[in-house]
Scaffold this motif. Structure first.
Motif, PDB file in Angstrom:
ATOM      1  N   ASN A 138       0.834  -1.212   0.000  1.00 12.03           N
ATOM      2  CA  ASN A 138       0.000   0.000   0.000  1.00 12.03           C
ATOM      3  C   ASN A 138       0.865   1.258   0.000  1.00 12.03           C
ATOM      4  OD1 ASN A 138      -2.396  -1.447   0.001  1.00 12.03           O
ATOM      5  ND2 ASN A 138      -2.510  -1.525   2.243  1.00 12.03           N
ATOM      6  N   LEU A 159       2.001   1.863  -3.457  1.00  7.70           N
ATOM      7  CA  LEU A 159       0.939   2.405  -4.315  1.00  7.70           C
ATOM      8  C   LEU A 159       0.777   3.906  -4.163  1.00  7.70           C
ATOM      9  CD1 LEU A 159      -1.780  -0.398  -3.931  1.00  7.70           C
ATOM     10  CD2 LEU A 159      -0.326   0.063  -5.919  1.00  7.70           C
ATOM     11  N   LEU A 160       1.156   4.444  -3.003  1.00  9.85           N
ATOM     12  CA  LEU A 160       1.089   5.900  -2.824  1.00  9.85           C
ATOM     13  C   LEU A 160       1.978   6.630  -3.817  1.00  9.85           C
ATOM     14  CD1 LEU A 160       1.098   6.123   1.083  1.00  9.85           C
ATOM     15  CD2 LEU A 160      -0.853   6.398  -0.449  1.00  9.85           C
ATOM     16  N   ASP A 161       2.999   5.940  -4.306  1.00  9.71           N
ATOM     17  CA  ASP A 161       3.895   6.520  -5.312  1.00  9.71           C
ATOM     18  C   ASP A 161       3.706   5.864  -6.668  1.00  9.71           C
ATOM     19  OD1 ASP A 161       5.413   8.383  -3.588  1.00  9.71           O
ATOM     20  OD2 ASP A 161       6.070   6.545  -2.598  1.00  9.71           O
ATOM     21  N   SER A 162       2.539   5.241  -6.851  1.00  5.85           N
ATOM     22  CA  SER A 162       2.177   4.610  -8.124  1.00  5.85           C
ATOM     23  C   SER A 162       3.161   3.519  -8.522  1.00  5.85           C
ATOM     24  CB  SER A 162       2.083   5.668  -9.243  1.00  5.85           C
ATOM     25  OG  SER A 162       1.121   6.649  -8.920  1.00  5.85           O
ATOM     26  N   ILE A 163       3.619   2.768  -7.520  1.00  4.98           N
ATOM     27  CA  ILE A 163       4.543   1.658  -7.761  1.00  4.98           C
ATOM     28  C   ILE A 163       3.792   0.358  -7.499  1.00  4.98           C
ATOM     29  CG2 ILE A 163       6.657   0.509  -6.988  1.00  4.98           C
ATOM     30  CD1 ILE A 163       7.674   3.273  -6.126  1.00  4.98           C
ATOM     31  N   ASP A 164       3.853  -0.556  -8.458  1.00  6.43           N
ATOM     32  CA  ASP A 164       3.260  -1.879  -8.272  1.00  6.43           C
ATOM     33  C   ASP A 164       4.247  -2.725  -7.479  1.00  6.43           C
ATOM     34  OD1 ASP A 164       2.021  -4.307  -8.317  1.00  6.43           O
ATOM     35  OD2 ASP A 164       2.034  -4.545 -10.503  1.00  6.43           O
TER      36      ASP A 164
END
Length: 820
Positions: A338, A341-346
């Motif tokens: 999660n 995801l805050l930095d748009s990383i999968d």
């Protein structure tokens, strides 16, 4: 112990001494022949970490001498009883199961004192329990079964019918050969998780079954057990499941692996050490205990890939840091997907790449060093310096006691952990139970991994660990990364490695410093490090005689038979190393299956080159992990896709009988990749019938033989043959069965087939065939000589004054195989 530190600038100079618990495989007692100078130059891990805590002023002032928790050698957990002992020490076995295991061991080892013997007395030397225990006459063998009172296994006889009411019409289902049914003799917990066939047996039985599937990943499993044993020691007798770290006082303060070194800092101008390691630990303890979310897992050392480290320091810590660490440190929670995801990383997509190169001179190892280019995956690797709360520990054990697979498998596809499972299991479990803020880390670590120590689990990551340590230091201290090692306690050899790094810009291994390590037998390359001696049980060259055979033989034939039997029955162990060919291994594909060549030196004048499945681990792990009744239909026998040690010794025995091999028909049972088949062909055999049950093995065998120019196109025949079928064996002059005895049923059937082949040669009035059998695995069930038909034939041998059928132990030095 409370004793003020002598350093007036130390922030925590009046604190009590910290108490480390170190996981380490304790070194054996040194031999009187050991060179003391070599021992001083190459101290064990155990000796190194003791020296670190007791000799450095800033560490001895703040830490008690280390207490050691036993490591778990991977070889020992191949033994059922020893595995059960370690699992019980780790707190995994239900109490009832352990009591029944002890009862079984008591009865089988000390039958005269069943009631009085204690578990602790019976299992003092579990490493000997699984060995065949010879009687005074050397005739009786005993195998210890620790599961005697836990399960009952019965063989389902062929043609036994069962009924089904799927369409209201009863249908008879024919049961396949060699199926077994295992029934639990004790109640099974309803909370167990897993496949139906797994949870139908007691926990300890499932644990043993799954541990057998791990192969080279057994060391990872042993590491997990060692951590659980250390955690149990850390928690002690505290059964309060509500305790967090802020309110709990234990006998020890943290757990360390023996591959870490303390971050001690630099000395000041007057020679005082900065006490940096202890100060960073106390800073984290105080700030963590004051946090709003109580800690249940705390890291005093951690690492990550270089992209993950950059992301943690540049994104995660500024966003999530909490608590009151003052100006000295920053406390932050364990990063999750999660947070990525805050930095748009999968976070699930990051996989290590390999540094590929086209340089032909580059070694195989250098082409496989993993590297990461993007953040993701497990953000932090940190179970080398940590502490855990009683509540978290008891919750973790409760989950593991109901889910064996959790300790071994990455996911539903049953791929075994190849890095430490503990790194994922513990933080994930703690976060799920106590919240995402319950795992605390500091931006400045107290401990780092030792540079280029020589990892037994993942040596290909060594340079990556070192480079990550340098980057972590640079990001946390805003300094030059390579200067990190100036602030770390290092041994003499480790300091030389670091100095070489600073001077030449690259890493070297310990054995490359001032020549080879006294323990090293090679130049340190990945291939040569896999060389090791292999003990192989060999069946002497023999001829079997059937009682009816004498009616079909003449006196001349009898004389020929006796002359043939005058072969020395004691085979000399070859001392020549089995060296990998200097040629680079080649890769190809059979259909969609990647395969790789392996050149094997049978002797100075003979080399063979076979082809193996390049990545056999997954298919072999799947074989061991599924129910026996499904194996043949789902996987097929997978063991013939790689070369095994017994085939090399069998080939050498063929060389000793080259005159008999020349112009003969050689039958190979379970030929696999075809080492002994190629050897027989090169020795002049007229025909080699190489049989196997696995179609892929037969393709590999045929492909390899076709690549050898000196083997004629029709000499080697790759033939499908099921040993359990009713089909007769193909006729032959010499029969070879190398490493085909890896379970009891198969071993017994090989014995039946040998009996068939030898007696048939007598019935046909021919000179009896020769037989070579080898077995490098030494699994239970290989001794088919105890079958009545073989005992009867040995009796005939003795009456005819021929050497009896017997096993001999040989040593194959420096064996280099696939590692499976």
């Amino acid at each position: 112990t409370t004793m003020p530190c002598n350093n007036p600038t130390c922030r925590h100079r009046t604190k009590r001494k910290l108490r480390p618990l170190v996981i380490s495989i304790l070194p054996s007692s040194p031999s009187t022949d050991d060179d003391p100078n070599l021992r001083k130059q190459w101290p064990s891990r155990h000796e190194q970490i003791t020296r670190m805590f007791t000799t450095h002023p800033s560490l001895s002032a703040h830490f008690e001498p280390p207490v050691f928790s036993p490591g778990v050698p991977s070889r020992e957990i191949r033994n059922r009883s020893k595995l059960m002992e370690y699992a019980n020490q780790a707190g995994l076995l239900p109490e009832l199961e352990w009591q029944l295991i002890c009862r079984a061991l008591n009865e089988q080892l000390s039958p005269e004192n069943v009631d009085g013997a204690l578990c602790s007395e019976v299992i003092q030397d579990l490493s000997k329990l699984e060995l065949s225990q010879q009687s005074v006459k050397g005739e009786t063998q005993q195998v210890i079964d620790p599961f005697k009172y836990l399960v009952k296994t019965t063989r389902i006889e062929p043609d036994v019918a069962s009924a089904t009411d799927a369409t209201s019409n009863k249908k008879k289902i024919k049961v396949k050969k060699n199926e077994h049914e295992t029934k639990s003799l004790i109640p099974i917990s309803p909370n167990r998780r897993g496949a139906p066939e797994d949870i139908s047996v007691p926990y300890s039985v499932e644990l043993w079954r799954k541990s057998k599937t791990l192969n080279r990943d057994r060391a990872v499993f042993g590491c997990s057990l060692a951590h659980l044993i250390a955690m149990k020691t850390l928690i002690g007798d505290d059964h309060d499941k509500s305790d967090d770290l802020s309110s709990h006082d234990t006998k020890f303060d943290f757990i360390l692996e023996d591959n870490v070194r303390a971050f001690v800092g630099l000395e000041d101008t007057v020679g005082n050490s900065s006490c940096e390691c202890a100060c960073r630990i106390w800073d984290l303890i105080e700030a963590s205990n004051k946090a709003q979310d109580k800690p249940h897992l705390r890291y005093y050392g951690w690492l990550g890939s270089k992209p993950n480290l950059s992301w943690v320091y540049n994104n995660h810590i500024p966003r999530k840091a909490f608590g009151s660490g003052g100006e000295t440190i920053k406390i932050f929670p364990f990063p999750t997907n999660n947070d990525f995801l805050l930095d748009s990383i999968d976070g699930t997509s990051s996989k290590p790449a390999t540094n590929q190169t086209t340089n032909k001179d580059t070694t195989e190892e250098s082409t496989k060093k993993p590297s990461f280019s993007t953040p993701g995956g497990t953000a932090v690797w940190g179970m080398f310096a940590y502490t855990i709360s009683p509540a978290a520990y008891h919750s973790l054990i409760a989950q593991l006691q109901n889910d064996v697979g959790m300790l071994m498998w990455k996911g539903k596809r049953m791929r075994a952990f190849q890095a430490k499972a503990i790194d994922k299991i513990i933080p994930r479990t703690v976060r799920e139970l106590f919240g995402e803020m319950s795992v605390h880390l500091s931006d400045k670590v107290g401990f780092v991994r030792c540079p280029m120590l020589g990892s037994m689990l993942h040596s290909q990551w060594e340079e990556g660990f070192c480079e990550s340590t340098e980057l972590q230091y640079a990001l946390s201290s805003h300094g030059e990364g390579c200067n990190a090692w100036d602030n770390v306690w290092l041994g003499d050899i480790e300091r030389q490695i670091v100095d070489y790094r600073k001077k030449n810009g690259k890493w070297i291994r310990k054995e490359d410093i001032q020549g080879k390590s006294p323990k090293s037998k090679s130049n340190g390359s990945a291939r040569s490090r896999s060389l090791s001696p292999v003990n192989i049980v060999t069946l002497s060259m023999l001829l079997l005689v059937n009682t009816l055979a004498f009616a079909f033989t003449t006196s001349m034939q009898t004389a020929q038979r006796k002359a043939t039997l005058c072969i020395p029955s004691i085979l000399k162990a070859s001392t020549e190393a089995v060296r990998p060919n200097s040629e680079e291994r080649q890769r190809a594909k059979l259909g969609h299956v990647p395969i790789i060549s392996r050149s094997i030196q049978i002797a100075d004048e003979m080399n063979v080159t076979v082809w193996e499945m390049e990545k056999p681990s997954e298919i072999i792990q799947e074989w061991w992990s599924i129910d026996e009744s499904e194996r043949t239909s789902r996987v097929g026998d997978p063991f013939g896709v790689i070369m095994w040690p017994g085939s090399i010794l069998a080939s050498r025995e063929l060389m000793k009988q080259q005159q008999a091999v020349s112009n003969a028909t050689v039958l190979v049972l379970g030929a696999g990749t075809g080492v002994e088949a190629q050897a027989a062909a090169l020795l002049g055999a007229k025909k080699v019938i190489a049989t196997d049950i696995n179609p892929l093995s037969l393709q590999l065998l045929a492909y390899g033989a076709s690549k050898i120019e000196t083997i004629g196109p029709d000499v080697v025949e790759a033939k499908y043959f099921d040993l359990f079928s009713k089909d007769p064996l193909p006729k032959c002059d010499i029969l070879v069965a190398a490493d085909t005895l890896y379970n009891a049923e198969l071993a017994k059937q090989v014995g039946h087939r040998l009996h068939e082949a030898i007696t048939r040669s007598f019935e046909d009035g021919h000179t009896p065939i020769k037989v070579i059998v080898t077995d490098s695995q030494k699994f239970f069930g290989t001794n088919f000589l105890e079958e009545q038909e073989m005992i009867a034939l040995n009796t005939i041998f003795e009456e005819g004054k021929w050497k009896p059928l017997e096993w001999k132990l040989e040593t194959l030095n420096n064996f280099c195989g696939s590692g499976v």
